[in-house]
Enzyme design. Structure first.
Site, mmCIF file in Angstrom:
data_model
loop_
_atom_site.group_PDB
_atom_site.id
_atom_site.type_symbol
_atom_site.label_atom_id
_atom_site.label_comp_id
_atom_site.label_asym_id
_atom_site.label_seq_id
_atom_site.Cartn_x
_atom_site.Cartn_y
_atom_site.Cartn_z
ATOM 1 N N GLU A 279 0.832 -1.198 0.000
ATOM 2 C CA GLU A 279 0.000 0.000 0.000
ATOM 3 C C GLU A 279 0.873 1.258 0.000
ATOM 4 O OE1 GLU A 279 -4.060 -0.412 1.917
ATOM 5 O OE2 GLU A 279 -3.095 0.972 3.308
ATOM 6 N N GLU A 282 2.023 1.745 -3.381
ATOM 7 C CA GLU A 282 0.901 2.195 -4.217
ATOM 8 C C GLU A 282 0.662 3.694 -4.015
ATOM 9 O OE1 GLU A 282 -2.816 0.174 -3.484
ATOM 10 O OE2 GLU A 282 -3.892 1.409 -4.960
ATOM 11 N N CYS A 306 -8.389 -2.286 4.143
ATOM 12 C CA CYS A 306 -8.343 -3.507 4.969
ATOM 13 C C CYS A 306 -9.631 -3.801 5.703
ATOM 14 C CB CYS A 306 -7.177 -3.489 5.952
ATOM 15 S SG CYS A 306 -6.506 -1.897 6.274
ATOM 16 N N SER A 326 -7.431 1.849 -2.243
ATOM 17 C CA SER A 326 -6.226 1.087 -2.562
ATOM 18 C C SER A 326 -6.623 -0.266 -3.148
ATOM 19 C CB SER A 326 -5.410 0.867 -1.278
ATOM 20 O OG SER A 326 -4.530 -0.216 -1.445
ATOM 21 N N LYS A 365 -15.417 -9.941 7.934
ATOM 22 C CA LYS A 365 -14.389 -10.820 7.353
ATOM 23 C C LYS A 365 -15.001 -12.121 6.871
ATOM 24 C CE LYS A 365 -10.709 -8.300 7.876
ATOM 25 N NZ LYS A 365 -9.941 -7.863 6.698
ATOM 26 N N GLU A 368 -16.243 -11.127 3.635
ATOM 27 C CA GLU A 368 -15.154 -10.836 2.699
ATOM 28 C C GLU A 368 -14.589 -12.108 2.065
ATOM 29 O OE1 GLU A 368 -11.352 -9.567 4.421
ATOM 30 O OE2 GLU A 368 -11.167 -8.034 2.867
ATOM 31 N N GLU A 373 -14.060 -12.781 -5.924
ATOM 32 C CA GLU A 373 -12.712 -12.467 -6.435
ATOM 33 C C GLU A 373 -11.612 -12.947 -5.497
ATOM 34 O OE1 GLU A 373 -15.145 -10.324 -5.724
ATOM 35 O OE2 GLU A 373 -14.400 -8.594 -4.603
ATOM 36 N N CYS A 523 -10.382 -2.010 14.566
ATOM 37 C CA CYS A 523 -10.653 -3.449 14.713
ATOM 38 C C CYS A 523 -10.820 -3.863 16.166
ATOM 39 C CB CYS A 523 -9.532 -4.270 14.100
ATOM 40 S SG CYS A 523 -9.237 -3.843 12.389
#
Ligand SMILES: Cc1cc2nc3c(=O)[nH]c(=O)nc-3n(C[C@H](O)[C@H](O)[C@H](O)COP(=O)(O)O)c2cc1C
Ligand code: SF4
Lengths: 591, 393
Positions: A279, A282, A306, A326, A365, A368, A373, A523
């Site tokens: 990141e 990036e 994230c 990102s 999560k 996710e 993908e 988190c």
């Protein structure tokens, strides 16, 4: 506000005018039972548990909402109050599916606790027992309305803290229940799966979609090579979930998980560090495209990626801003992809036999990992996700005496961690970790904050920002950044996020980089963390996280030895071919 | 006390006369006059109107609101309908005076969902008043402007509760709010707001024209003025009657032509159920809170049918927000059915449900849950015999 004199149960004290009866009683050491009240939320006043008697009032008053007035005379356990409380409690219990042993929240339920405190051994208002009725099934969140007491804490959480507002009371009278638009179900509305509603449910009406059974089966299957990854925030949550004081218990946690029978115990911190490298590069590459190449297609500010709740939120609410996100996968998903490629190679096991389990502070999560993908390894990158609470429940089932365990270390290849990775668990942590690394990449020097502690991005303020001016002398290749002031922002909770993103959309802010976490506190306050959550609890977890950062040998992601090895042997370079294949992703516009 | 027609008198004062007089007074004097009249709100709760207006007038906040509660949802009540049909001019005048008194230029009539056919009539009156400069911009050459719009109700009984009504007007689910804050400080869109019943506003012009002393002479004690009653059930001449406050229920029934009385329900489903032996009780906030409806039951009626009917209404109409009302009404209905079904046969078994009724009165969030147990307590106490005595505790 001036102080006023009030009398609580015969004792006259002085309190600030305008504070609620509940707060003034708390100050006076008088406890009043509540259910719909939550310190993170607006006042609903609908459960009627906190009824108290106020002299001169025809009806009883609710303590949570009613402000004190001069010379108010309050009685919190008169006969009237006691009868009213017991009756209200019995009514709530009568309308509740009282099947405590089969409930996720057994022993951690506010209704159960009140029933116990009030010695409710017989309920005249109980009619027929209420059967279980699972109304909602989604990858991360389940709802059983037979346990719902209509306190609307979930509704207020979704609307006030998250500005998502997909759940509402529908119907009237005794057939009222909490539901989604047109009863479509959480899975078919813009629910972010953040699970903040679960954390504020006083009973077991909301809980995570459990995968404990599947994980036990994988562990018990001799054919499978079961690897587990632990997210940064778990290590400051697991003790709490086991009923112990909040503490950082990384070593004991590793020992306990190993004791459950996993083949390898590894760390999401490792891929948190990896995220920082990818990141960070990036971001630098985007800055170069905009500042040097004058590229108008490159979107700034870049935001982190994230938090899967945040990703789902932006996909629904700001699809036009998706180019700002990102392309890095989250640490969990980077880990999954590497576990079935790099790690399988290192361990010499058939990747088809690898089962990747993650322990996450998060219910999103679970969602996710189901995204189509997320299969770049050729397999489903992450097979199962357990919350902190589910891990605690497995540890208890296995009879592991957590508190008396000896510290153990993570297994190798993907088990090294740095302080930078640990602080991913707190709001501002990703930003701090990224700055520690990115600054050093572009200047060749450590970021000039004492002890690497970037205090301006820490803390529980909803939206924080900071500006860091680059020195005149830059590392070779990064001269274009000389003297540039990098503007960053950190936001947590989706209601705060919405405020900031509205400004981004309107072009009212000129940040380069924004850290966004769906959950209040980051988190550590995730939807999979121990219940209850409140500002005090989150502060304790945050303190534990920053302590862990302070004691770790490596404090910067790029110093992680196993990360260095990963690049040397496998990935070759940040943003390289392999990285793009395994570690980066794309997003989907949703309505 | 006796029947006395003022609001419904054949001879009516000229439209705008009271407004004209008000505008010549200071705002404070208008509020003072209404307060001195001792008039208490006609929507059921009986809050002194002048006190409410005074609070709203003194409240800080822009864009104050005048809201007329024309939801008329109490079963057996149809007196507001009559006023809206025939005396809309006085209603709009009363609202305009209210607007002047509290410093508001905006009025809303929240009209019962079942009354859409009344809209054209009210709008026509509004047009007439505007054409006479009694409504609209710069009323009667002053710098005071006021206008009224009509919004249709949501069709739920609880939306007649003032804070629920406000929620509904704001486009939200019609659920009562916590008080404080009271609407006079923070009501519609958080603006200082007065919510008054149709009859309350209609009464205002008469108070202004004739003075508070004249009004005080009507009625008894602190219950002043006249009041409309919708009389229905087992009566020869059902309809709307206007009586002085403090008249007895017996006087009312005589005029309406009632021969055989077993019970009278005063003040709608949430009001008081009285037996034939209580006909000398006075319609006043101290004795028999009047509300708008009087329903007569003759001796052929089974009072347990009546009770079940009322409780079914509350079970249906509770908004479901707060625990005592949401769960309590269902339990009371179950209990009524259990009595009929012979499953409850003694006073002793009823004890927890009388306790429940008491807790609902004391602990519910709004007037609905606070008054819905009245019929349960009254009917079982007064009309049902058990081997161990009458039903009451
Ligand atoms: C459940 C419930 C329903 C009500 N329905 C009405 C109604 O239909 N019309 C009305 O004027 N007031 C109704 N009220 C009373 C209002 O809350 C409020 O007290 C009244 O509009 C104030 O006006 P007043 O002071 O002029 O009476 C209701 C109250 C409750 C609790
Ligand atoms: S008393 Fe009944 S109607 Fe009123 S708020 Fe409570 S549930 Fe809703």
């Amino acid at each position: 506000m001036p102080n006023v004199s009030v009398t609580i149960n015969g004792v006259t004290t002085s309190v600030r005018e305008g504070v609620t009866i509940l707060d003034s009683c708390k100050t006076a050491g008088v406890e009043i039972p509540t259910l719909c009240y939550h310190p993170d939320l607006s006042l609903a006043g609908n459960c009627r548990m906190c009824l108290v008697e106020v002299e001169g009032w025809k009806t009883l008053a609710i303590a949570c909402v009613t402000p004190v007035t001069p010379n108010m005379v309050i009685n919190t356990h008169s006969k009237k109050v006691r009868h009213a409380r017991r009756t209200v409690l019995k009514l709530l219990l009568a309308a509740h599916n009282v099947n405590c042993p089969e409930c996720e929240r057994n022993k951690n339920c506010e209704l159960q606790e009140l029933a116990e405190k009030h010695n409710i051994t017989f309920n005249e208002y109980q009619t027929s027992p209420k059967p279980s009725s699972i109304e909602e099934v989604s990858p991360g969140i389940m709802r059983d309305n037979s346990r719902c007491i209509m306190c609307t804490r979930c509704v207020r959480t979704c609307e006030e803290l998250q500005s998502v507002a997909v759940i509402r009371p529908v119907g009237r009278s005794a057939s009222v229940n909490i539901s989604t638009f047109m009863d479509l179900g959480l899975n078919n509305v813009p629910c972010t799966q953040c699970g903040q509603c679960i954390n504020r449910c006083p009973t077991g009406a909301l809980f995570e979609t459990s995968e404990i059974r599947q994980v036990w089966e994988a562990i018990e299957d001799p054919e499978k090579f079961v690897v587990v990854q632990t997210a940064p925030a778990i290590r400051v949550g697991i003790a709490e979930a086991l009923g112990l004081p909040t503490d950082r218990t990384t070593g004991k946690m590793v020992a306990a998980i190993r004791g459950l029978g996993f083949d390898r115990v590894l760390d999401t911190d490792f891929t948190a560090d990896l995220t920082i490298i990818e990141e960070g590069h990036e971001l630098i590459s985007r800055l170069k495209k905009v500042l040097v190449d004058g590229d108008t297609d490159t979107a700034l500010p870049m935001t982190t990626s994230c938090s899967p709740g945040w990703i789902k939120f932006i996909e629904h609410k700001y699809p036009d801003l998706l180019p700002n996100v990102s392309s890095c996968k989250s640490p969990q998903q980077m880990f999954g992809a590497l576990s079935k490629t790099y790690l399988a190679g290192k361990e010499g096991v058939d990747p088809s036999k690898v089962i990747c389990v993650s322990i996450m502070p998060c219910t999103a999560k679970k969602y996710e990992k189901e995204r189509p993908e997320m299969r770049d390894s050729g397999y489903k990158d992450v097979d199962y996700v357990l919350t902190t609470r589910e891990l605690a429940s497995m540890i208890q089932e296995a009879g592991i005496d957590f508190d008396n365990l000896h510290d153990e270390k993570y297994d190798r290849w993907m088990g090294d961690s740095t302080g930078a990775a640990v602080i991913f668990g707190a709001t501002g942590g990703v930003m701090e970790a990224a700055l520690r690394t990115a600054y050093e990449i572009v200047t060749g020097q450590e970021i000039p904050f004492e002890g690497l502690n970037i205090i301006p991005v820490r803390g529980m303020e909803g939206i924080k920002d900071a500006a860091i001016t680059m020195p005149d002398k830059m590392a070779s290749g990064f001269e274009f950044l000389a003297g540039v002031t990098l503007k960053v922002a950190v936001v947590h909770g989706l209601a705060n996020t919405r405020k900031l993103m509205d400004k981004v959309r309107a072009g009212e802010v000129d940040y380069h980089f924004i850290e966004i976490m769906a959950c209040p506190g980051g988190c550590l306050g995730g939807g999979g963390q121990p219940i209850p959550t409140n500002p005090t609890v989150r502060k304790k977890r945050s303190d534990a996280i920053y302590e862990e950062d302070a004691v770790l040998h490596f404090r910067k992601s790029h110093a992680n030895p196993e990360i260095q090895l990963l690049y040397a042997e496998f990935l070759k370079e940040p943003l390289g071919h392999k990285s793009h294949e395994l570690l980066h992703t794309h997003y989907t516009k949703r309505d | 006390m006796s029947e006395k027609r003022i609001l419904t008198a054949a001879e009516q004062p000229e439209a705008g006369a009271a407004l004209k007089k008000s505008l010549e007074m200071t705002k404070a004097d208008v509020v003072f006059e209404v307060r001195e009249s001792n008039m208490r709100g006609r929507g059921g709760a009986g809050f002194p109107t002048g006190v409410k207006w005074n609070l709203a007038g003194a409240a800080s906040g822009a864009n104050k609101m005048v809201i007329c509660n024309a939801d008329e949802g109490e079963p057996g009540t149809f007196k507001d309908k009559l006023l809206l049909e025939k005396y809309a001019s006085k209603l709009l005048e009363g609202m305009t005076i209210g607007g002047y008194a509290i410093g508001s230029s905006q009025g809303i009539i929240y009209l019962r969902a079942e009354y859409p056919y009344l809209v054209p009539g009210i709008m026509k009156v509004r047009e007439e008043l505007i054409s006479k400069n009694f409504l609209g911009e710069g009323i009667l050459g002053t710098d005071f402007s006021f206008d009224v719009e009509i919004r249709m109700g949501a069709g739920a009984y609880v939306c007649g509760e003032e804070t629920s009504l406000i929620e509904s007007l704001e486009g939200k689910r019609g659920e009562p709010r916590n008080k404080p804050p009271f609407p006079v400080n923070s009501g519609y869109l958080s603006r200082p707001t007065i919510v008054n019943n149709v009859e309350t506003f209609v009464s205002v012009p008469y108070i202004i024209l004739n003075g508070s002393e004249w009004y005080q002479d009507l009625g008894i004690g602190s219950c002043t003025g006249t009041k409309l009653f919708s009389i229905s059930g087992d009566v020869e001449n059902p309809g709307v009657y206007e009586f002085q406050m403090g008249s007895t229920i017996g006087e009312l029934l005589e005029v309406a032509g009632v021969k055989d009385v077993q019970a009278v329900q005063v003040g709608g489903a949430s009001g008081t159920t009285i037996s034939a032996g209580e006909l000398d009780r006075k319609l006043s906030f101290e004795d028999l809170p009047p509300g708008g409806s009087v329903i007569v039951f003759n001796s052929s009626r089974n009072m347990m049918d009546v009770l079940e009917n009322f409780l079914e209404f509350f079970v249906h109409e509770s908004c479901g927000q707060c625990a005592p009302c949401r769960e309590g009404n269902v339990r009371l209905l179950d209990t009524a059915r259990a009595i009929r079904g012979g499953k409850i046969t003694s006073r002793e078994e009823l004890k927890p449900f009388f306790m429940l009724a008491e807790v609902m009165k004391l602990g519910s969030k709004c007037g609905l849950g606070q008054t819905s147990p009245n019929c349960f307590v009254d009917i079982i106490t007064k009309f049902i015999d058990f081997p161990d005595g009458k039903g009451g505790m």
